[in-house]
Design an enzyme around this catalytic site. Structure first.
Site, PDB file in Angstrom:
ATOM      1  CG  ASN A  12      -1.413   1.322   1.832  1.00 48.93           C
ATOM      2  OD1 ASN A  12      -1.485   2.232   0.631  1.00 48.93           O
ATOM      3  ND2 ASN A  12      -2.140   1.847   2.399  1.00 48.93           N
ATOM      4  CE  LYS A  14      -0.272   3.393   4.839  1.00 48.55           C
ATOM      5  NZ  LYS A  14       0.079   3.361   6.211  1.00 48.55           N
ATOM      6  CG  HIS A  99      -5.879   2.164   5.244  1.00 48.36           C
ATOM      7  ND1 HIS A  99      -4.952   2.555   6.441  1.00 48.36           N
ATOM      8  CD2 HIS A  99      -4.767   0.879   4.554  1.00 48.36           C
ATOM      9  CE1 HIS A  99      -4.170   2.566   6.746  1.00 48.36           C
ATOM     10  NE2 HIS A  99      -3.981   1.368   5.625  1.00 48.36           N
ATOM     11  CD  GLU A 101      -2.814   5.618   6.747  1.00 52.50           C
ATOM     12  OE1 GLU A 101      -3.057   5.004   5.436  1.00 52.50           O
ATOM     13  OE2 GLU A 101      -1.825   4.989   7.765  1.00 52.50           O
ATOM     14  CD  GLU A 171      -3.694  -2.145   7.026  1.00 55.16           C
ATOM     15  OE1 GLU A 171      -2.524  -2.540   6.836  1.00 55.16           O
ATOM     16  OE2 GLU A 171      -3.531  -1.401   7.400  1.00 55.16           O
ATOM     17  N   GLY A 177       2.927   2.882  10.353  1.00 51.09           N
ATOM     18  CA  GLY A 177       3.316   3.398  10.951  1.00 51.09           C
ATOM     19  C   GLY A 177       4.476   3.707  11.843  1.00 51.09           C
ATOM     20  CB  SER A 216       5.001  -1.876  11.729  1.00 48.05           C
ATOM     21  OG  SER A 216       5.042  -0.505  12.012  1.00 48.05           O
TER      22      SER A 216
END
Ligand code: 13P
Length: 260
Positions: A12, A14, A99, A101, A171, A177, A216
């Site tokens: 991904n 991003k 996701h 985010e 996730e 991250g 991660s």
């Protein structure tokens, strides 16, 4: 010996990339992936403007490509949105939906994620449905309730046949991250829980659906994660931007299957 499922590793990107850098990265990943055994699938989810570039550079190779979100609508007056069918026109195979985010910064609800999953399936894309809890939720002992609610909303919108066509990515938000990975045991526990939720909908689907771990994942922790019974691969953020790291993670999927 434990049953072996195929493995899947998806990057991904991003909101990263520029044409010149992408070219180097995509060519290196494509070349490296050619050496992988068939049972390891590889994909990259790129920002939409780079779909034609991914198509041109990856077509005919081992690496599939996709997008990081799709609209909940098929078409119409929705400024700024991209329909699943548009991505499909550029040969995309995957669409990430839900996701964390998007859920956090764009206030996407579980219901909206379910609709996006349906739009992706209608366009012939494989939705990668993301679920995951925040640190506060984990510490409150709410992990299963939260990811259970997130997955159930999607499953309620799908037929058993369509359920078999999705990919699910666990996730944990606190691991994205941050350099903090869930331990393989923590991840496996949630994956087993998700597999059981899928089985309640359809045993056949539960057997088929790839359950990816994301948060991660790096070359040095990937193999241990991928060796777990219900972890069928990874959804890779930061490490998917470096071809050596991404390919090392793909190799970890090979190694994990060898020792399982
Ligand atoms: P990182 O691998 O950078 O933690 O990101 C994970 C992720 O969000 C993939 O979708």
């Amino acid at each position: 010996m434990a049953k072996q499922r195929a493995k899947l590793v998806v990057g991904n990107w991003k909101m990263h990339g520029r044409l010149a850098d992408n070219k180097v990265l995509l060519q290196a990943v494509s070349q490296g992936a050619d050496a992988l055994p068939e049972y390891v699938g590889v994909g990259v989810c790129v920002p939409c403007p780079y779909l034609p570039q991914a198509q041109a550079l990856l077509n005919g190779g081992r690496v599939a490509w996709g997008v990081q979100d799709v609209s909940a609508h098929a078409q119409g007056a929705f400024t700024g949105e991209v329909a699943a069918a548009m991505a499909a026109e550029f040969g995309a195979s995957y669409a990430i939906v839900g996701h964390s985010e998007r859920r956090a910064y764009h206030l996407e609800s579980a219901e909206l994620v379910a609709t996006k999953t349906q739009r992706a399936l209608e366009a012939g894309l494989t939705p990668i449905v993301c679920v995951g809890e925040t640190l506060v939720q984990r510490e409150a002992g709410d992990t299963e309730r939260v990811v259970g609610m997130q997955i159930d909303e999607v499953l309620a919108a799908l037929s058993p046949d369509d359920t078999a066509r999705i990919v699910v990515a666990y996730e944990p938000v606190w691991a994205i991250g941050t350099g903090k990975t869930a331990s393989a045991e923590q991840a496996q526990a949630v994956h087993a829980f998700l597999r059981a939720r899928l089985a309640a909908k359809s045993e056949a689907a539960a057997e088929r659906v790839a359950l990816l771990y994301g948060g991660s994942v790096k070359p040095d922790n990937a193999e241990h994660l991928f060796r777990q019974q219900d972890i069928d691969g990874g959804l890779i953020g930061g490490a998917s931007l470096k071809h050596l790291d991404f390919l090392a993670i793909c190799q970890a999927a090979v190694a994990a299957n060898a020792v399982r």
